[in-house]
Design an enzyme around this catalytic site. Structure first.
Site, PDB file in Angstrom:
ATOM      1  N   LYS A  21       0.834  -1.211   0.000  1.00  0.00           N
ATOM      2  CA  LYS A  21       0.000   0.000   0.000  1.00  0.00           C
ATOM      3  C   LYS A  21       0.870   1.263   0.000  1.00  0.00           C
ATOM      4  O   LYS A  21       0.643   2.174  -0.797  1.00  0.00           O
ATOM      5  CB  LYS A  21      -0.928  -0.027   1.223  1.00  0.00           C
ATOM      6  CG  LYS A  21      -1.832   1.174   1.338  1.00  0.00           C
ATOM      7  CD  LYS A  21      -3.098   0.848   2.103  1.00  0.00           C
ATOM      8  CE  LYS A  21      -2.939   0.980   3.595  1.00  0.00           C
ATOM      9  NZ  LYS A  21      -2.856   2.384   4.037  1.00  0.00           N
ATOM     10  N   ARG A  26       3.044   5.956  -3.198  1.00  0.00           N
ATOM     11  CA  ARG A  26       4.227   6.748  -3.568  1.00  0.00           C
ATOM     12  C   ARG A  26       4.492   6.686  -5.067  1.00  0.00           C
ATOM     13  O   ARG A  26       4.923   7.670  -5.671  1.00  0.00           O
ATOM     14  CB  ARG A  26       5.444   6.267  -2.767  1.00  0.00           C
ATOM     15  CG  ARG A  26       5.376   6.762  -1.308  1.00  0.00           C
ATOM     16  CD  ARG A  26       6.104   5.842  -0.384  1.00  0.00           C
ATOM     17  NE  ARG A  26       6.208   6.366   0.980  1.00  0.00           N
ATOM     18  CZ  ARG A  26       5.246   6.261   1.901  1.00  0.00           C
ATOM     19  NH1 ARG A  26       4.088   5.697   1.619  1.00  0.00           N
ATOM     20  NH2 ARG A  26       5.437   6.751   3.125  1.00  0.00           N
ATOM     21  N   GLY A  94      -4.927   8.361   5.370  1.00  0.00           N
ATOM     22  CA  GLY A  94      -4.019   9.315   6.012  1.00  0.00           C
ATOM     23  C   GLY A  94      -2.788   9.567   5.160  1.00  0.00           C
ATOM     24  O   GLY A  94      -2.261  10.686   5.114  1.00  0.00           O
ATOM     25  N   SER A 167       7.463   9.295  11.939  1.00  0.00           N
ATOM     26  CA  SER A 167       6.290   9.148  11.070  1.00  0.00           C
ATOM     27  C   SER A 167       6.724   9.226   9.619  1.00  0.00           C
ATOM     28  O   SER A 167       7.237  10.248   9.156  1.00  0.00           O
ATOM     29  CB  SER A 167       5.254  10.237  11.356  1.00  0.00           C
ATOM     30  OG  SER A 167       4.353  10.335  10.258  1.00  0.00           O
ATOM     31  N   GLN A 169       4.769   9.271   7.128  1.00  0.00           N
ATOM     32  CA  GLN A 169       3.887  10.175   6.382  1.00  0.00           C
ATOM     33  C   GLN A 169       4.374  11.610   6.498  1.00  0.00           C
ATOM     34  O   GLN A 169       4.433  12.337   5.498  1.00  0.00           O
ATOM     35  CB  GLN A 169       2.449  10.051   6.891  1.00  0.00           C
ATOM     36  CG  GLN A 169       1.850   8.682   6.579  1.00  0.00           C
ATOM     37  CD  GLN A 169       0.459   8.485   7.124  1.00  0.00           C
ATOM     38  OE1 GLN A 169      -0.060   9.328   7.864  1.00  0.00           O
ATOM     39  NE2 GLN A 169      -0.153   7.367   6.795  1.00  0.00           N
ATOM     40  N   ASP A 315       1.709  -1.018  12.210  1.00  0.00           N
ATOM     41  CA  ASP A 315       0.379  -1.444  11.754  1.00  0.00           C
ATOM     42  C   ASP A 315       0.062  -2.881  12.174  1.00  0.00           C
ATOM     43  O   ASP A 315      -1.073  -3.340  12.018  1.00  0.00           O
ATOM     44  CB  ASP A 315       0.258  -1.300  10.234  1.00  0.00           C
ATOM     45  CG  ASP A 315       0.283   0.167   9.812  1.00  0.00           C
ATOM     46  OD1 ASP A 315      -0.059   1.036  10.648  1.00  0.00           O
ATOM     47  OD2 ASP A 315       0.663   0.456   8.667  1.00  0.00           O
ATOM     48  N   ARG A 346      -6.618   2.273  18.070  1.00  0.00           N
ATOM     49  CA  ARG A 346      -6.413   0.817  17.930  1.00  0.00           C
ATOM     50  C   ARG A 346      -6.110   0.119  19.253  1.00  0.00           C
ATOM     51  O   ARG A 346      -6.301  -1.098  19.361  1.00  0.00           O
ATOM     52  CB  ARG A 346      -5.309   0.534  16.895  1.00  0.00           C
ATOM     53  CG  ARG A 346      -5.776   0.794  15.487  1.00  0.00           C
ATOM     54  CD  ARG A 346      -4.749   0.459  14.432  1.00  0.00           C
ATOM     55  NE  ARG A 346      -5.340   0.640  13.107  1.00  0.00           N
ATOM     56  CZ  ARG A 346      -4.639   0.789  11.990  1.00  0.00           C
ATOM     57  NH1 ARG A 346      -3.317   0.784  12.014  1.00  0.00           N
ATOM     58  NH2 ARG A 346      -5.251   0.942  10.835  1.00  0.00           N
TER      59      ARG A 346
HETATM   60  C1  S3P Z   1       2.381   4.912   6.331  1.00  0.00           C
HETATM   61  C2  S3P Z   1       2.981   5.281   7.501  1.00  0.00           C
HETATM   62  C3  S3P Z   1       2.502   4.906   8.834  1.00  0.00           C
HETATM   63  C4  S3P Z   1       1.529   3.729   8.772  1.00  0.00           C
HETATM   64  C5  S3P Z   1       0.519   3.895   7.677  1.00  0.00           C
HETATM   65  C6  S3P Z   1       1.195   4.039   6.321  1.00  0.00           C
HETATM   66  C7  S3P Z   1       2.949   5.388   5.055  1.00  0.00           C
HETATM   67  O1  S3P Z   1       1.831   6.016   9.411  1.00  0.00           O
HETATM   68  O2  S3P Z   1       0.875   3.547   9.996  1.00  0.00           O
HETATM   69  O3  S3P Z   1      -0.351   2.786   7.631  1.00  0.00           O
HETATM   70  O4  S3P Z   1       2.581   4.862   3.983  1.00  0.00           O
HETATM   71  O5  S3P Z   1       3.775   6.303   5.097  1.00  0.00           O
HETATM   72  P1  S3P Z   1       2.609   7.183  10.247  1.00  0.00           P
HETATM   73  O6  S3P Z   1       3.502   7.900   9.318  1.00  0.00           O
HETATM   74  O7  S3P Z   1       1.519   8.059  10.765  1.00  0.00           O
HETATM   75  O8  S3P Z   1       3.328   6.455  11.344  1.00  0.00           O
END
Ligand code: S3P
Length: 429
Positions: A21, A26, A94, A167, A169, A315, A346
């Site tokens: 995913k 990306r 997110g 993080s 993200q 996750d 969670r």
């Molecule tokens: C992800 C980063 C993680 C993960 C999410 C996917 C990503 O989140 O929990 O399912 O693809 O960058 P965080 O960056 O908030 O930790």
């Protein structure tokens, strides 16, 4: 929809899981702002990734479907995106919301991002605050804490920043924004989070230097398209890895799974608990390691997971709670407060549903404690519309006496369409 499952004896067989995913998101985003055409193989057709795909289309990018799981993106170059005529809808994702916030901050147009009820409750200040330091003009509810977000694209300035929480993200949003500055942006993280963005930028010839914990990216340099082969998602494989670890006499092989070390925490922890896991056919494709995983049941013992372990299995932590119900002794998970701000809380969700099934589990502010082994009973469980909670409970259901009903199970399509079919394959082999 409800997912109804009964106790299973063992899992046997060889399977593939759908594409990763994080890497699917990306490839869509980076392919859109690169020069040339990008072919993506083994793309994940899940709701989250389709949200990113539709957002990129709304920004003027042509994405063609070559087959069910391969796409071609006509890259627009760094400065070729167009203002969307509609609100960009990230759905439940997110990753889409945060990465696009970084990307859109540096454009010369206006954007609005929104999503579902869960997205509107998730923290956005963590990405907006550093982007504002770069000169981004972003607004959101409650002073930028929550979506909907509106972004007036502007010229961004390079900066140096240390993330307060690991993080991927937030890191990725800042790297994308860094592409739109006229200098070097330096980002440090307290612990290593998944590095798919950095790896893809490297093979697209970005000017990026990685010297852990620091990543330096130079702005204004065009990215070059390259074909991307996406490995199977280890976070999807994890449900079957965990199920084979706790169902006696199980033996399965999951083929072509991504084994990037920033993601393999689940494998390391299960090995520590006693599961036999072998990596076969290890190789690197599109700058990402992949392998076939062979998993065999073995008796399990307790484990301790703390803050340093969390990013590489963030996750998979709800799943650890389920495995821990079958392990000898007291399993303690701490330093995992981040779980409270995922698609749902969670920690609360997994503790409450596992208690219904008879587990000895206690909620902590930053994790949980499980005493094992215990036998579980079937129950009517809530998914909280969270795909990872729904699939984790499906694994618990395989152990439980009687029938388990998982309510609102359609959320599984967020990351793993076809989950039930793959599971049934392994049960009926
Ligand atoms: C992800 C980063 C993680 C993960 C999410 C996917 C990503 O989140 O929990 O399912 O693809 O960058 P965080 O960056 O908030 O930790």
């Amino acid at each position: 929809m409800e997912l109804v499952l009964e106790k299973a004896n063992k899992l046997k067989g060889n399977i593939f899981v759908p594409g990763d995913k994080s890497i699917s998101h990306r490839s869509l985003i980076l392919g859109s702002i690169a020069q040339g055409e990008m072919r993506i193989y083994n793309f994940l057709n899940s709701l989250d990734c389709l949200s990113t795909l539709e957002c990129m289309r709304a920004l003027g990018v042509e994405v063609k479907r070559d087959s069910n799981d391969s796409l071609t993106i006509k890259g627009k170059g760094l400065y070729g995106l167009q203002e969307s005529k509609v609100i960009l809808d990230v759905g439940n994702s997110g990753t889409t919301m945060r990465l696009l916030t970084g990307l859109l901050s540096g454009q010369n147009f206006y954007s609005v991002l929104n999503g579902d009820n869960s997205i509107k409750k998730r923290p956005m200040k963590r990405v907006i605050q550093p982007l504002r330091l770069m000169g981004a003009e972003i607004w959101g509810r409650e002073d930028g804490h929550f979506a909907p977000l509106s972004i007036k694209g502007s010229q961004l300035n390079p900066f140096q920043y240390t993330l307060p929480v690991a993080s991927a993200q937030v890191k990725s949003a800042l790297l994308l924004a860094g592409l739109y500055t006229n200098g070097e942006t330096v980002i440090s993280e307290p612990l290593s989070s998944r590095d798919h963005t950095e790896r893809m930028l490297e093979i697209m010839q970005a000017d990026i230097k990685i010297s852990s914990p620091e990543i330096t990216i130079k702005g204004g340099i065009e990215l070059k398209s390259t074909d991307i082969f996406i490995p199977g998602d280890i976070s999807s494989a994890a449900y079957f890895i965990a199920a084979a670890s706790i169902l006696k006499d199980s033996q399965i092989i999951i083929k072509q799974v991504g084994v990037n070390p920033t993601r393999t925490g689940i494998v390391e922890i299960l090995k520590k608990m006693g599961t036999k896991i072998d990596l076969l056919n290890y190789h690197i494709k599109s700058n990402e390691p992949q392998a076939d995983l062979k998993i065999e049941y073995s008796e399990l013992k307790r484990v301790e997971i703390n803050q340093e372990d969390v990013p590489s299995l963030i996750d998979e932590l709800p799943l650890i709670a389920i495995v821990a119900t079958q392990a000898q002794g007291k399993t303690v998970v701490s330093g995992a407060r981040e779980l409270r701000v995922k698609e749902t809380d969670r920690i609360k969700a997994i503790v409450s549903e596992l208690k219904k099934m008879g587990a000895d589990i206690e909620e902590k502010e930053d994790g949980f404690v499980v005493n094992g082994p215990t036998s579980l009973q079937g129950a009517v469980c809530e998914s909280y519309n969270d795909h990872r909670i729904a699939m984790s409970l499906a694994v618990a259901a395989l152990l439980a006496e009687g029938k388990t009903v998982i309510k609102n199970s359609e959320c599984i399509d967020i990351s793993f369409p076809g989950f039930e079919k793959t599971l049934q394959n392994l049960i009926n082999h």
